[in-house]
Design a protein around this motif. Structure first.
Motif, mmCIF file in Angstrom:
data_model
loop_
_atom_site.group_PDB
_atom_site.id
_atom_site.type_symbol
_atom_site.label_atom_id
_atom_site.label_comp_id
_atom_site.label_asym_id
_atom_site.label_seq_id
_atom_site.Cartn_x
_atom_site.Cartn_y
_atom_site.Cartn_z
ATOM 1 N N GLU A 137 0.953 -1.229 0.160
ATOM 2 C CA GLU A 137 0.009 -0.208 0.040
ATOM 3 C C GLU A 137 0.937 1.266 -0.214
ATOM 4 O O GLU A 137 0.666 2.149 -0.786
ATOM 5 N N LEU A 138 1.902 1.214 0.744
ATOM 6 C CA LEU A 138 2.837 2.293 0.882
ATOM 7 C C LEU A 138 3.379 2.732 -0.460
ATOM 8 O O LEU A 138 3.616 3.697 -1.057
ATOM 9 N N GLU A 139 4.147 1.457 -0.943
ATOM 10 C CA GLU A 139 4.592 1.805 -2.502
ATOM 11 C C GLU A 139 3.767 2.256 -3.326
ATOM 12 O O GLU A 139 4.167 3.088 -4.262
ATOM 13 N N LYS A 140 2.511 1.868 -3.367
ATOM 14 C CA LYS A 140 1.633 2.280 -4.419
ATOM 15 C C LYS A 140 1.623 3.829 -4.186
ATOM 16 O O LYS A 140 1.252 4.423 -5.325
ATOM 17 N N GLN A 141 1.319 4.268 -3.059
ATOM 18 C CA GLN A 141 1.124 5.697 -2.953
ATOM 19 C C GLN A 141 2.461 6.391 -3.387
ATOM 20 O O GLN A 141 2.474 7.672 -3.847
ATOM 21 N N ILE A 142 3.632 5.760 -3.019
ATOM 22 C CA ILE A 142 4.730 6.609 -3.338
ATOM 23 C C ILE A 142 4.929 6.838 -4.878
ATOM 24 O O ILE A 142 5.340 7.705 -5.252
ATOM 25 N N ARG A 143 4.736 5.643 -5.627
ATOM 26 C CA ARG A 143 5.005 5.727 -7.055
ATOM 27 C C ARG A 143 3.760 6.665 -7.625
ATOM 28 O O ARG A 143 4.301 7.341 -8.622
ATOM 29 N N GLU A 144 2.773 6.763 -7.031
ATOM 30 C CA GLU A 144 1.645 7.684 -7.646
ATOM 31 C C GLU A 144 2.104 9.175 -7.453
ATOM 32 O O GLU A 144 2.057 10.029 -8.193
ATOM 33 N N LYS A 145 2.605 9.549 -6.166
ATOM 34 C CA LYS A 145 2.915 10.982 -5.801
ATOM 35 C C LYS A 145 3.977 10.978 -5.231
ATOM 36 O O LYS A 145 3.925 11.239 -3.727
ATOM 37 N N PRO A 146 5.399 10.800 -5.773
ATOM 38 C CA PRO A 146 6.678 10.570 -4.565
ATOM 39 C C PRO A 146 6.885 11.828 -3.750
ATOM 40 O O PRO A 146 7.598 11.736 -3.043
ATOM 41 N N GLU A 147 6.542 12.921 -4.354
ATOM 42 C CA GLU A 147 6.762 14.212 -3.749
ATOM 43 C C GLU A 147 6.272 14.284 -2.250
ATOM 44 O O GLU A 147 6.702 15.084 -1.556
ATOM 45 N N TYR A 148 5.396 13.356 -1.882
ATOM 46 C CA TYR A 148 4.924 13.592 -0.418
ATOM 47 C C TYR A 148 5.537 12.344 0.597
ATOM 48 O O TYR A 148 4.948 12.196 1.686
ATOM 49 N N TYR A 149 6.514 11.984 -0.138
ATOM 50 C CA TYR A 149 7.150 10.710 0.866
ATOM 51 C C TYR A 149 8.572 11.441 1.282
ATOM 52 O O TYR A 149 9.099 12.584 0.729
#
Length: 303
Positions: A267-279
């Protein structure tokens, strides 16, 4: 000395927390300019991490993501400061939950919940959950701040919203004690840190690179048979977030090893790939990528 540092810094933080949001984010812009352009804080580390985790991006994209990540990091730090004095209704307006009924569903199962977060979007304003009148006590599991005065400030902020901070070393004892007393809680923890190499007993791929991982969250949930959810947080606009509870399991004790951790990482990787600027790319998540894996370590395969 620690007390002196606190009393020199705290009044400044308190004043900033009182700023209206339009001025408050001007301060964040200034902090970004200092951190990114003047100090150059971990800029090389961020680019290295981006190239490792997102190898298909261009140099231009790496630079844009890097700047966006630093801007967001400064916003989040200042939002933590804002928590000193933000009114309840304002916090609730800015940090919303799309499916609060998911918490109520688990409440009917008479279960405590482990809420797993990553260093993504915002985990500072999760205190807003306590403003929904749920029959749960909110806890944040954290690493103790070395300065005891700032540590107390962090705890006082949580207590403003009827929450409580407990250290990772206290977590098992506190949750077990609460369960023995019949007290249900929502226990939030950030679970994507890099463990110390001497304690790296479990390895798997994260964003395509094999690294040591923490299994403490899964072990805690399994030993105490808790429900587990992933906190999916989206930054909708500057200073506005929407959180969604993604169920991982209602019966942690019955799950096979690594299932909970694997679902969290996915789940975390999915979010990172979609909008990496918020990691939070500044933390050295992949620092042990080249370290030899001990023969006694457990390696879990992931695609």
């Amino acid at each position: 000395m620690q007390r002196l540092v606190f009393w020199l810094v705290y009044p400044f933080l308190w004043v900033i927390s009182k700023f209206p949001f339009w001025l408050f984010y001007k301060v964040s812009d200034l902090v970004f300019f200092i951190v990114y352009y003047l100090v150059g804080y971990r800029r090389k580390t961020v680019i290295q991490n981006l190239k490792l985790a997102l190898p298909d991006r261009s140099e231009k994209e790496y630079k844009e993501i890097s700047k966006g990540s630093f801007k967001h990091m400064c916003d989040m730090f200042l939002e933590m400061v804002k928590s000193i004095s933000i009114p309840n209704n304002e916090l609730k307006r800015r940090y919303t939950f799309s499916n609060i009924k998911e918490i109520q569903r688990v409440r009917e199962l008479n279960k405590s919940i482990i809420l797993i977060c990553g260093h993504y979007a915002s985990y500072e304003w999760i205190n807003a959950l306590q403003l929904y009148g749920l029959d749960y006590r909110g806890y944040g599991i954290y690493k103790k701040v070395q300065n005891p005065y700032f540590d107390k400030m962090a705890k006082d902020i949580r207590q403003r919203f009827d929450g409580e901070l407990i250290t990772s070393s206290q977590a098992t004892k506190t949750i077990k004690s609460n369960q023995d007393k019949g007290l249900l809680g929502v226990y939030a923890m950030v679970a994507d840190q890099s463990p110390k190499l001497g304690r790296a007993k479990t390895w798997t791929k994260f964003m395509g690179t094999t690294v040591p991982i923490f299994m403490g969250t899964e072990k805690l949930a399994t030993n105490l048979d808790m429900a587990v959810m992933y906190l999916h947080v989206e930054k909708k606009n500057r200073g506005f977030y929407e959180a969604t509870f993604i169920p991982i399991t209602d019966k942690a004790a019955q799950e096979p090893p690594f299932m909970i951790t694997n679902k969290f990482l996915t789940e975390l990787e999915k979010q990172i790939r979609e909008k990496p600027e918020y990691y939070l790319w500044t933390h050295k998540r992949w620092k042990h990528k080249d370290a030899p894996i001990p023969n006694s370590a457990t390696i879990y395969p992931r695609n």
